[in-house]
Design an enzyme around this catalytic site. Structure first.
Site, PDB file in Angstrom:
ATOM      1  N   SER A 175     -40.921   2.553  21.135  1.00  0.00           N
ATOM      2  CA  SER A 175     -41.130   1.899  22.702  1.00  0.00           C
ATOM      3  C   SER A 175     -41.595   2.900  23.561  1.00  0.00           C
ATOM      4  O   SER A 175     -42.802   3.159  23.441  1.00  0.00           O
ATOM      5  CB  SER A 175     -39.680   1.608  23.239  1.00  0.00           C
ATOM      6  N   THR A 176     -40.947   3.272  24.653  1.00  0.00           N
ATOM      7  CA  THR A 176     -41.736   4.210  25.709  1.00  0.00           C
ATOM      8  C   THR A 176     -42.089   5.337  24.879  1.00  0.00           C
ATOM      9  O   THR A 176     -41.260   6.052  24.354  1.00  0.00           O
ATOM     10  CB  THR A 176     -40.669   4.494  26.864  1.00  0.00           C
ATOM     11  N   HIS A 202     -42.951  -1.824  21.244  1.00  0.00           N
ATOM     12  CA  HIS A 202     -42.577  -2.809  22.637  1.00  0.00           C
ATOM     13  C   HIS A 202     -43.797  -2.883  23.607  1.00  0.00           C
ATOM     14  O   HIS A 202     -44.112  -1.954  24.164  1.00  0.00           O
ATOM     15  CB  HIS A 202     -41.351  -2.378  23.182  1.00  0.00           C
ATOM     16  N   MET A 296     -36.821   3.461  25.285  1.00  0.00           N
ATOM     17  CA  MET A 296     -35.395   3.289  25.737  1.00  0.00           C
ATOM     18  C   MET A 296     -34.604   2.270  24.883  1.00  0.00           C
ATOM     19  O   MET A 296     -35.187   1.344  24.264  1.00  0.00           O
ATOM     20  CB  MET A 296     -35.500   2.629  27.039  1.00  0.00           C
ATOM     21  N   ASP A 299     -32.740  -0.928  20.496  1.00  0.00           N
ATOM     22  CA  ASP A 299     -33.500  -1.491  19.398  1.00  0.00           C
ATOM     23  C   ASP A 299     -33.560  -0.763  18.084  1.00  0.00           C
ATOM     24  O   ASP A 299     -34.051   0.359  17.691  1.00  0.00           O
ATOM     25  CB  ASP A 299     -34.766  -2.157  19.964  1.00  0.00           C
TER      26      ASP A 299
END
Length: 356
Positions: A175-176, A202, A296, A299
């Site tokens: 993600s991030t 993401h 973050m 998941d």
């Protein structure tokens, strides 16, 4: 009080961003400017900021050029990109992430109030993330791997999964900070990798196609955005399409196929790593090799917990030192589903060894 710099060539957008950020506790928008040249001037005057919210498309000096300047001069300031839907902006946004921007938010379109509301929520969430994280413009490498949980059941005496000539799949969740992290992992895979690779990063729809194209340029394996009903092939890396949930299903003698749909987001995520991992429960894949990278939230953890009950799963977690945000890997480690934690620079080689 945290000091924020807002940069956008639109006065309306500067005001909107400032109004959103000012509602956060202990945060102050101390400067707003309309182009990158003014950012450079402020930084050269030794103005100090805890975070920069940066537009991409601007006159005189654009956002990418600002980040290049910051890299050359070692300004380690967390930077959040605000990006438009334009095709060129997508490529420039990915370049900004490569240069160290920790995340991005799409500007609201013309579809109404709901889009603006979502934009405001994302700005607040990602500004808070940037203010809390331990920042490094470039990933730091060098940490040795360490055992994070009891070893998986399906191992030989040397602690390495064996007998993996068939029925294997590699899965990566990020993600991030993920777009940059993936550039340290995917290009490591050899052209003759003996299994397919699926990546859930993401990102919104449209940006994942650009991410796949960029990774394909850098890699020996073929990298592409996943398509509905396509058959999984060994040695191909499939990037989950933004705005869709990705699953894998049996395709008879052809093997396995990917499916895309617009099912509701899971925990606000579409694509969602847990959704894809759960789809593996009903397949013949017996060995699943996973990596949980920077990001973050949590998941991937729930899906791995379920998979480890019924299949041979080996999970690698990215270490805290090399993460932009140590959220997803930490959640997986704390849940006991990660077998080993390694530096980002070692993830690709470790995944490759599990299947070659």
């Amino acid at each position: 009080m945290k000091k924020i710099l807002v940069v956008d060539d639109s006065a309306v957008m500067r005001k909107l961003l400032s109004d959103i950020i000012k509602k956060e506790p202990n945060v102050s928008v101390v400067d707003t400017v309309e182009n990158g040249s003014l950012v450079v001037q402020l930084l050269r005057k030794k103005q100090m900021y805890d975070l920069i919210v940066l537009d991409i498309k601007m006159p005189e000096l654009d956002g990418v050029s600002v980040l290049e300047f910051m890299n050359r001069n070692n300004y380690k300031i967390p930077t959040l990109i605000v990006s438009s839907e334009a095709s060129k902006s997508k490529a420039e946004t990915l370049r900004a992430l490569e240069l160290g921007a920790y995340d991005f938010v799409k500007k609201p379109g013309a579809s109404g109030e709901a889009t603006v509301t979502e934009f405001c929520e994302q700005i607040r969430e990602k500004v808070q993330c940037g203010l809390k994280m331990t920042w490094a413009v470039n990933f730091v490498t060098g940490d040795k791997a360490y055992a994070a949980a009891p070893v998986a059941r399906h191992r030989d005496g040397k602690g390495v999964l064996r007998g993996m000539q068939g029925g294997n799949i590699i899965f990566i969740a990020s993600s991030t900070g993920g777009p940059k992290a993936l550039q340290s992992v995917i290009p490591v895979f050899p052209e003759n990798l003996g299994c397919p690779v699926v990546v859930v990063q993401h990102m919104p729809e449209g940006f994942t196609a650009s991410l796949a194209a960029r990774l394909n340029e850098l890699s020996r394996c073929r990298v592409k955005e996943a398509e509905h009903e396509e058959i999984l092939e060994n040695g191909v890396v499939y990037i989950a399409k933004g705005g869709h949930q990705l699953r894998v299903k049996a395709a008879g003698a052809k093997g396995y196929r990917l499916t895309l749909d617009r099912d509701e987001p899971r925990n606000g995520l579409r694509p969602c790593a847990d959704v894809f991992l759960e789809s593996l429960l009903d397949t013949g894949y017996q060995r699943v090799i996973c990596a949980v990278l920077t990001g973050m939230g949590s998941d991937g953890t729930s899906g791995l917990l379920q998979l480890k009950e019924v299949k041979q799963v080996y999970a690698v977690g990215q270490n805290q030192k090399s993460c932009v945000v140590y959220g997803m890997p930490r959640a997986a480690v704390q849940a006991g589903v990660v077998d080993v934690v390694v530096d980002l620079a070692d993830v690709g080689n470790m995944l490759t060894k599990m299947v070659m």
